[in-house]
Design a protein around this motif. Structure first.
Motif, PDB file in Angstrom:
ATOM      1  N   GLY A 166      -7.165  57.095  24.349  1.00 35.26           N
ATOM      2  CA  GLY A 166      -8.564  56.679  24.271  1.00 35.26           C
ATOM      3  C   GLY A 166      -9.340  57.202  23.079  1.00 35.26           C
ATOM      4  N   ALA A 167      -8.678  57.891  22.165  1.00 38.49           N
ATOM      5  CA  ALA A 167      -9.395  58.416  20.995  1.00 38.49           C
ATOM      6  C   ALA A 167      -9.648  57.295  19.981  1.00 38.49           C
ATOM      7  N   ASP A 168     -10.805  57.361  19.326  1.00 41.54           N
ATOM      8  CA  ASP A 168     -11.114  56.453  18.227  1.00 41.54           C
ATOM      9  C   ASP A 168     -10.508  56.954  16.927  1.00 41.54           C
ATOM     10  N   GLY A 169     -10.090  58.205  16.925  1.00 41.24           N
ATOM     11  CA  GLY A 169      -9.477  58.783  15.746  1.00 41.24           C
ATOM     12  C   GLY A 169      -8.984  60.179  16.075  1.00 41.24           C
ATOM     13  N   VAL A 170      -8.374  60.814  15.086  1.00 44.26           N
ATOM     14  CA  VAL A 170      -7.907  62.189  15.268  1.00 44.26           C
ATOM     15  C   VAL A 170      -8.515  63.076  14.182  1.00 44.26           C
ATOM     16  N   ALA A 171      -8.955  64.259  14.598  1.00 43.05           N
ATOM     17  CA  ALA A 171      -9.484  65.246  13.664  1.00 43.05           C
ATOM     18  C   ALA A 171      -8.410  66.301  13.425  1.00 43.05           C
ATOM     19  N   VAL A 172      -8.118  66.545  12.158  1.00 45.78           N
ATOM     20  CA  VAL A 172      -7.043  67.477  11.821  1.00 45.78           C
ATOM     21  C   VAL A 172      -7.497  68.459  10.752  1.00 45.78           C
ATOM     22  N   VAL A 173      -6.954  69.661  10.855  1.00 43.19           N
ATOM     23  CA  VAL A 173      -7.159  70.663   9.817  1.00 43.19           C
ATOM     24  C   VAL A 173      -5.819  70.910   9.122  1.00 43.19           C
ATOM     25  N   SER A 174      -4.923  71.660   9.804  1.00 43.60           N
ATOM     26  CA  SER A 174      -3.700  72.098   9.131  1.00 43.60           C
ATOM     27  C   SER A 174      -2.788  70.940   8.750  1.00 43.60           C
ATOM     28  N   ALA A 175      -2.768  69.866   9.535  1.00 43.58           N
ATOM     29  CA  ALA A 175      -1.844  68.756   9.239  1.00 43.58           C
ATOM     30  C   ALA A 175      -2.106  68.158   7.861  1.00 43.58           C
ATOM     31  N   ILE A 176      -3.333  68.318   7.359  1.00 40.76           N
ATOM     32  CA  ILE A 176      -3.612  67.848   5.993  1.00 40.76           C
ATOM     33  C   ILE A 176      -3.809  69.027   5.034  1.00 40.76           C
ATOM     34  N   CYS A 177      -4.623  70.027   5.432  1.00 43.30           N
ATOM     35  CA  CYS A 177      -4.959  71.115   4.490  1.00 43.30           C
ATOM     36  C   CYS A 177      -3.749  71.978   4.126  1.00 43.30           C
ATOM     37  N   ALA A 178      -2.805  72.122   5.073  1.00 42.36           N
ATOM     38  CA  ALA A 178      -1.629  72.954   4.800  1.00 42.36           C
ATOM     39  C   ALA A 178      -0.438  72.123   4.335  1.00 42.36           C
ATOM     40  N   ALA A 179      -0.630  70.811   4.217  1.00 47.74           N
ATOM     41  CA  ALA A 179       0.487  69.948   3.819  1.00 47.74           C
ATOM     42  C   ALA A 179       0.738  70.090   2.328  1.00 47.74           C
ATOM     43  N   PRO A 180       2.013  70.096   1.915  1.00 42.68           N
ATOM     44  CA  PRO A 180       2.304  70.145   0.481  1.00 42.68           C
ATOM     45  C   PRO A 180       1.741  68.923  -0.242  1.00 42.68           C
ATOM     46  N   ASP A 181       1.691  67.789   0.458  1.00 42.36           N
ATOM     47  CA  ASP A 181       1.176  66.548  -0.134  1.00 42.36           C
ATOM     48  C   ASP A 181       0.105  65.975   0.808  1.00 42.36           C
ATOM     49  N   PRO A 182      -1.158  66.386   0.634  1.00 39.72           N
ATOM     50  CA  PRO A 182      -2.207  65.949   1.569  1.00 39.72           C
ATOM     51  C   PRO A 182      -2.410  64.429   1.584  1.00 39.72           C
ATOM     52  N   GLU A 183      -2.146  63.789   0.462  1.00 41.84           N
ATOM     53  CA  GLU A 183      -2.294  62.321   0.426  1.00 41.84           C
ATOM     54  C   GLU A 183      -1.271  61.666   1.350  1.00 41.84           C
ATOM     55  N   ALA A 184      -0.028  62.118   1.245  1.00 42.11           N
ATOM     56  CA  ALA A 184       1.024  61.559   2.103  1.00 42.11           C
ATOM     57  C   ALA A 184       0.765  61.892   3.563  1.00 42.11           C
ATOM     58  N   ALA A 185       0.265  63.103   3.809  1.00 44.90           N
ATOM     59  CA  ALA A 185      -0.031  63.507   5.191  1.00 44.90           C
ATOM     60  C   ALA A 185      -1.110  62.613   5.791  1.00 44.90           C
ATOM     61  N   ALA A 186      -2.162  62.351   5.019  1.00 49.34           N
ATOM     62  CA  ALA A 186      -3.236  61.482   5.509  1.00 49.34           C
ATOM     63  C   ALA A 186      -2.717  60.072   5.758  1.00 49.34           C
ATOM     64  N   ARG A 187      -1.860  59.609   4.857  1.00 50.83           N
ATOM     65  CA  ARG A 187      -1.318  58.247   5.003  1.00 50.83           C
ATOM     66  C   ARG A 187      -0.473  58.142   6.276  1.00 50.83           C
ATOM     67  N   ALA A 188       0.310  59.172   6.548  1.00 51.76           N
ATOM     68  CA  ALA A 188       1.158  59.160   7.751  1.00 51.76           C
ATOM     69  C   ALA A 188       0.297  59.170   9.023  1.00 51.76           C
ATOM     70  N   ILE A 189      -0.799  59.921   8.995  1.00 52.64           N
ATOM     71  CA  ILE A 189      -1.684  59.963  10.166  1.00 52.64           C
ATOM     72  C   ILE A 189      -2.380  58.611  10.344  1.00 52.64           C
ATOM     73  N   ALA A 190      -2.826  58.007   9.233  1.00 49.17           N
ATOM     74  CA  ALA A 190      -3.467  56.689   9.321  1.00 49.17           C
ATOM     75  C   ALA A 190      -2.512  55.660   9.920  1.00 49.17           C
ATOM     76  N   ALA A 191      -1.238  55.722   9.518  1.00 47.77           N
ATOM     77  CA  ALA A 191      -0.246  54.793  10.061  1.00 47.77           C
ATOM     78  C   ALA A 191      -0.044  55.035  11.550  1.00 47.77           C
ATOM     79  N   ALA A 192      -0.062  56.306  11.950  1.00 46.61           N
ATOM     80  CA  ALA A 192       0.126  56.646  13.365  1.00 46.61           C
ATOM     81  C   ALA A 192      -1.084  56.218  14.203  1.00 46.61           C
ATOM     82  N   VAL A 193      -2.289  56.261  13.606  1.00 49.96           N
ATOM     83  CA  VAL A 193      -3.483  55.742  14.305  1.00 49.96           C
ATOM     84  C   VAL A 193      -3.291  54.258  14.587  1.00 49.96           C
ATOM     85  N   ALA A 194      -2.845  53.528  13.578  1.00 52.15           N
ATOM     86  CA  ALA A 194      -2.619  52.084  13.755  1.00 52.15           C
ATOM     87  C   ALA A 194      -1.566  51.842  14.827  1.00 52.15           C
TER      88      ALA A 194
END
Ligand code: 3NM
Length: 222
Positions: free
Chosen positions: A189-217
């Motif tokens: 039932g979430a409209d989205g996900v809020a993340v800290v470490s999954a993006i801020c601690a990722a070696p590639d924050p762009e790829a991390a964000a893209r993977a989360i966006a795909a998982a939202v879809a």
């Protein structure tokens, strides 16, 4: 129920799909603005500046740097806790926890056009949300997190689903969420996900964000 449907309409267009909460320590030498810029390229839809240890002066500087990198992407910036900082820099809004300024007080200061988000940890807090004032709720921690000092025990996906039903506003899950866990939270039932470490601690924050966006879809398609 027309009233409930109206209540879930945000006052302004608000895309909570991939919600980045910044962390200065986890961003390391890259800095939060560089991480946020990469995350915006990867599909982050909203960013919250959160740094409980920063001075007011540091927060204002960090907010300005974030606005500069987010504006070209049309990604809004909200400030954790500090309504004064949000007003000072002309941020898009604030996110308020249970120790921060009450949402109604913040709304009075900010006016109707800005975003006011609130944190919900339990049923009492869910029922206390004034849906005429807040624009969205962050509900958690869904999973165990080590990022937030003093975080509550995890509520799990089922706990999220139950609390989410009590809050007729757009809502994100927060706490221990990464790309692998995102679709389950969206399906609950979430409209989205809020993340800290999954993006801020990722070696590639762009790829991390893209993977989360795909998982939202993916979660929405379930
Ligand atoms: N607020 P991560 S949990 C900032 O439950 C914050 O209110 C929480 O960090 C709450 O994605 C949290 O690294 C930290 O687990 C989430």
């Amino acid at each position: 129920m027309a009233a409930a449907a109206e209540a879930t309409e945000p006052r302004r267009r608000l895309d909570l799909s991939v919600y980045l909460v910044t962390d200065t320590r986890l961003s390391g030498p890259r800095g939060v603005a560089e991480v946020a810029a990469a995350a915006a390229r990867g599909g982050v839809t909203i960013v919250q500046l959160r740094d409980p240890d920063a001075t007011t002066r540091e927060l204002i500087a960090a907010a300005g740097a974030l606005q500069a990198v987010l504006a070209p992407h049309g990604v809004p910036l909200v400030i954790n806790d500090r309504v004064d900082v949000a007003l000072a820099v002309g941020a898009d809004g604030v996110h308020l926890g249970d120790r921060d300024m009450p949402a109604a007080t913040a709304r009075n200061l900010l006016g109707p056009g800005r975003i006011v988000g609130v944190t919900v940890h339990d049923a009492a807090e869910a029922q206390a949300v004034d849906i005429a004032i807040a624009d969205y709720a962050g509900i958690g921690p869904v999973f165990t997190t080590t990022t937030k000092v003093g975080a509550r025990p995890a509520i799990g996906v089922d706990g999220f689903r139950a609390l989410r039903r009590l809050v007729p506003l757009p809502a994100v899950g927060i706490g221990g969420i990464d790309a692998a866990r995102t679709a389950d939270v969206i399906a609950a039932g979430a409209d989205g996900v809020a993340v800290v470490s999954a993006i801020c601690a990722a070696p590639d924050p762009e790829a991390a964000a893209r993977a989360i966006a795909a998982a939202v879809a993916e979660g929405r398609a379930r």
